[in-house]
Scaffold this motif. Structure first.
Motif, PDB file in Angstrom:
ATOM      1  N   GLU A 287      -1.902  -4.898  -9.346  1.00 37.72           N
ATOM      2  CA  GLU A 287      -2.544  -4.789  -8.408  1.00 37.72           C
ATOM      3  C   GLU A 287      -4.272  -5.011  -8.329  1.00 37.72           C
ATOM      4  O   GLU A 287      -5.082  -5.831  -7.677  1.00 37.72           O
ATOM      5  CB  GLU A 287      -2.953  -2.781  -8.424  1.00 37.72           C
ATOM      6  CG  GLU A 287      -4.236  -3.254  -7.154  1.00 37.72           C
ATOM      7  CD  GLU A 287      -4.475  -1.511  -6.622  1.00 37.72           C
ATOM      8  OE1 GLU A 287      -5.507  -0.909  -6.304  1.00 37.72           O
ATOM      9  OE2 GLU A 287      -3.613  -0.688  -7.670  1.00 37.72           O
TER      10      GLU A 287
ATOM     11  N   ASP B  66      -3.988   3.584  -1.113  1.00 39.58           N
ATOM     12  CA  ASP B  66      -4.009   3.077  -1.995  1.00 39.58           C
ATOM     13  C   ASP B  66      -3.300   2.231  -2.487  1.00 39.58           C
ATOM     14  O   ASP B  66      -1.472   1.689  -1.852  1.00 39.58           O
ATOM     15  CB  ASP B  66      -4.572   3.449  -3.007  1.00 39.58           C
ATOM     16  CG  ASP B  66      -3.907   4.240  -3.902  1.00 39.58           C
ATOM     17  OD1 ASP B  66      -2.772   4.788  -3.347  1.00 39.58           O
ATOM     18  OD2 ASP B  66      -3.948   4.981  -4.695  1.00 39.58           O
ATOM     19  N   ASP B  67      -3.652   1.140  -4.019  1.00 41.77           N
ATOM     20  CA  ASP B  67      -2.362   0.074  -4.100  1.00 41.77           C
ATOM     21  C   ASP B  67      -2.143  -0.451  -3.345  1.00 41.77           C
ATOM     22  O   ASP B  67      -1.710  -1.175  -2.386  1.00 41.77           O
ATOM     23  CB  ASP B  67      -0.663   0.828  -4.206  1.00 41.77           C
ATOM     24  CG  ASP B  67      -0.264  -0.004  -5.346  1.00 41.77           C
ATOM     25  OD1 ASP B  67      -0.566  -1.448  -5.197  1.00 41.77           O
ATOM     26  OD2 ASP B  67       1.073   0.163  -5.188  1.00 41.77           O
ATOM     27  N   TYR B  68      -3.035  -1.965  -3.286  1.00 36.84           N
ATOM     28  CA  TYR B  68      -3.570  -3.245  -2.475  1.00 36.84           C
ATOM     29  C   TYR B  68      -2.308  -4.344  -3.181  1.00 36.84           C
ATOM     30  O   TYR B  68      -3.493  -5.207  -3.020  1.00 36.84           O
ATOM     31  CB  TYR B  68      -5.226  -3.181  -2.617  1.00 36.84           C
ATOM     32  CG  TYR B  68      -5.841  -2.318  -2.725  1.00 36.84           C
ATOM     33  CD1 TYR B  68      -5.267  -1.352  -1.017  1.00 36.84           C
ATOM     34  CD2 TYR B  68      -6.939  -1.872  -3.067  1.00 36.84           C
ATOM     35  CE1 TYR B  68      -5.886  -0.019  -0.592  1.00 36.84           C
ATOM     36  CE2 TYR B  68      -7.082  -0.441  -2.165  1.00 36.84           C
ATOM     37  CZ  TYR B  68      -7.042   0.799  -1.193  1.00 36.84           C
ATOM     38  OH  TYR B  68      -7.595   1.391  -0.989  1.00 36.84           O
TER      39      TYR B  68
ATOM     40  N   MET C  78       1.002  -1.098   0.349  1.00 40.38           N
ATOM     41  CA  MET C  78      -0.280  -0.570   0.156  1.00 40.38           C
ATOM     42  C   MET C  78       1.248   1.332   0.535  1.00 40.38           C
ATOM     43  O   MET C  78       2.031   1.210   0.393  1.00 40.38           O
ATOM     44  CB  MET C  78      -0.681   0.122   1.161  1.00 40.38           C
ATOM     45  CG  MET C  78      -2.436  -0.870   1.710  1.00 40.38           C
ATOM     46  SD  MET C  78      -2.958  -0.777   2.881  1.00 40.38           S
ATOM     47  CE  MET C  78      -2.342  -0.491   3.998  1.00 40.38           C
TER      48      MET C  78
ATOM     49  N   TRP D 147      -8.997   1.619  -7.087  1.00 35.21           N
ATOM     50  CA  TRP D 147      -8.167   1.138  -7.979  1.00 35.21           C
ATOM     51  C   TRP D 147      -8.079   2.998  -9.339  1.00 35.21           C
ATOM     52  O   TRP D 147      -8.670   3.288  -9.831  1.00 35.21           O
ATOM     53  CB  TRP D 147      -8.737  -0.575  -8.735  1.00 35.21           C
ATOM     54  CG  TRP D 147      -8.118  -0.721 -10.173  1.00 35.21           C
ATOM     55  CD1 TRP D 147      -6.421  -0.920  -9.894  1.00 35.21           C
ATOM     56  CD2 TRP D 147      -8.045  -0.447 -11.658  1.00 35.21           C
ATOM     57  NE1 TRP D 147      -5.687  -1.012 -10.692  1.00 35.21           N
ATOM     58  CE2 TRP D 147      -6.875  -0.697 -11.488  1.00 35.21           C
ATOM     59  CE3 TRP D 147      -9.363   0.242 -11.889  1.00 35.21           C
ATOM     60  CZ2 TRP D 147      -6.645  -0.730 -13.146  1.00 35.21           C
ATOM     61  CZ3 TRP D 147      -9.207   0.536 -13.636  1.00 35.21           C
ATOM     62  CH2 TRP D 147      -7.498  -0.535 -14.337  1.00 35.21           C
TER      63      TRP D 147
ATOM     64  N   PHE E   7      -9.142   4.550   2.609  1.00 31.81           N
ATOM     65  CA  PHE E   7      -8.645   3.163   1.086  1.00 31.81           C
ATOM     66  C   PHE E   7      -9.569   3.801   0.089  1.00 31.81           C
ATOM     67  O   PHE E   7     -10.193   3.547  -0.345  1.00 31.81           O
ATOM     68  CB  PHE E   7      -9.560   2.284   2.241  1.00 31.81           C
ATOM     69  CG  PHE E   7      -8.416   1.682   3.154  1.00 31.81           C
ATOM     70  CD1 PHE E   7      -7.026   0.283   2.857  1.00 31.81           C
ATOM     71  CD2 PHE E   7      -8.519   2.087   4.137  1.00 31.81           C
ATOM     72  CE1 PHE E   7      -6.547  -0.331   4.002  1.00 31.81           C
ATOM     73  CE2 PHE E   7      -7.749   1.667   5.258  1.00 31.81           C
ATOM     74  CZ  PHE E   7      -6.913   0.442   5.569  1.00 31.81           C
ATOM     75  N   GLY E   8      -8.488   4.189  -0.749  1.00 31.69           N
ATOM     76  CA  GLY E   8      -9.173   4.455  -1.704  1.00 31.69           C
ATOM     77  C   GLY E   8      -9.917   3.843  -2.762  1.00 31.69           C
ATOM     78  O   GLY E   8      -9.519   2.357  -2.658  1.00 31.69           O
TER      79      GLY E   8
ATOM     80  N   GLY F 183     -11.300  -0.427  -2.311  1.00 29.23           N
ATOM     81  CA  GLY F 183     -10.951  -0.438  -1.145  1.00 29.23           C
ATOM     82  C   GLY F 183     -11.801  -0.868  -0.112  1.00 29.23           C
ATOM     83  O   GLY F 183     -10.837  -0.895   1.333  1.00 29.23           O
TER      84      GLY F 183
ATOM     85  N   SER G 242     -10.381  -4.542   1.164  1.00 28.26           N
ATOM     86  CA  SER G 242      -9.035  -4.176   1.189  1.00 28.26           C
ATOM     87  C   SER G 242      -8.675  -3.668   3.069  1.00 28.26           C
ATOM     88  O   SER G 242      -7.781  -4.232   3.136  1.00 28.26           O
ATOM     89  CB  SER G 242      -8.407  -3.210  -0.119  1.00 28.26           C
ATOM     90  OG  SER G 242      -8.248  -3.864  -1.382  1.00 28.26           O
TER      91      SER G 242
END
Length: 204
Positions: free
Chosen positions: A142, A41-43, A1, A21, A18-19, A67, A70
């Motif tokens: 991702e 972000d970036d999961y 993340m 994608w 938590f944003g 998100g 995630s």
């Protein structure tokens, strides 16, 4: 993340966002108020440590789109229990034909991802303004990580916002995914945030 501060003034309350994608923090740029707001972000991996959380008296979590699942995966792994947990335009089943997005569609999005297809995605999502910059390879990785990780464990949400015109995670899929008295249905697309709204409205 990855984490970035949207607002950091040292108040006692933190909103952890938590944003979705590939959109980054842009969908939230015009929300007002909120005190300290930390965006993640970036999961692809969910192993980020956020030591700042211990410095706050209150923690609210707002999770958007992919998100949502995630956030719950991360909360379970980190052993964090927020004071308020809110979902917007998402479910605990990111890769699910009935309660999220069909896995074959996620695979197709990853396989065919380009700047042009991402711009089309942003329009379908109702994102206003030019599409954010995208790292194609990172965004593909991702999506595949989210697909492989699967659904999150059931967890009580204090509020669930479901847009009536969601063309990304279909409205019907969100309705099928949630069995909760906390649901509120709202007019708008997948990205329902607009200028003049406040963080407090979404956390209510």
């Amino acid at each position: 993340m990855k984490a970035v501060w949207l607002s950091h003034s040292g108040v006692e309350n933190l909103t952890l966002v938590f944003g979705g994608w590939a959109l980054g923090p842009a969908p939230f740029a015009e929300l007002e108020g909120g005190g300290d707001v930390l965006f993640v972000d970036d999961y692809t991996q969910l192993d980020a440590e956020l030591p700042e959380l211990a410095d706050y008296d209150r923690l609210d979590v707002l999770a958007f789109s992919f998100g949502v699942a995630s956030a719950v995966h991360w909360l379970e792994g980190a052993g964090v229990n927020p004071d308020r947990l809110v979902a917007v335009s998402g479910t605990l089943f990111p890769a699910d034909a009935e309660k999220g997005i069909a896995p074959d569609m996620i695979n197709a999005t990853a396989d065919n991802l380009s700047a042009a297809s991402f711009a089309k995605f942003c329009r379908r999502a109702g994102f206003e303004g030019p599409a954010p910059q995208i790292d194609i390879h990172a965004a593909q990785a991702e999506l595949r990580a989210i697909l492989q990780r699967g659904p999150a464990l059931a967890r009580r949400f204090d509020r669930v916002w479901i847009p009536h015109q969601d063309r990304i995670i279909p409205t019907k899929a969100q309705e099928a995914a949630w069995q909760s008295s906390a649901i509120r249905r709202i007019d708008g697309p997948h990205v329902p945030f607009r200028a003049g709204q406040s963080w407090a409205e979404w956390l209510a």
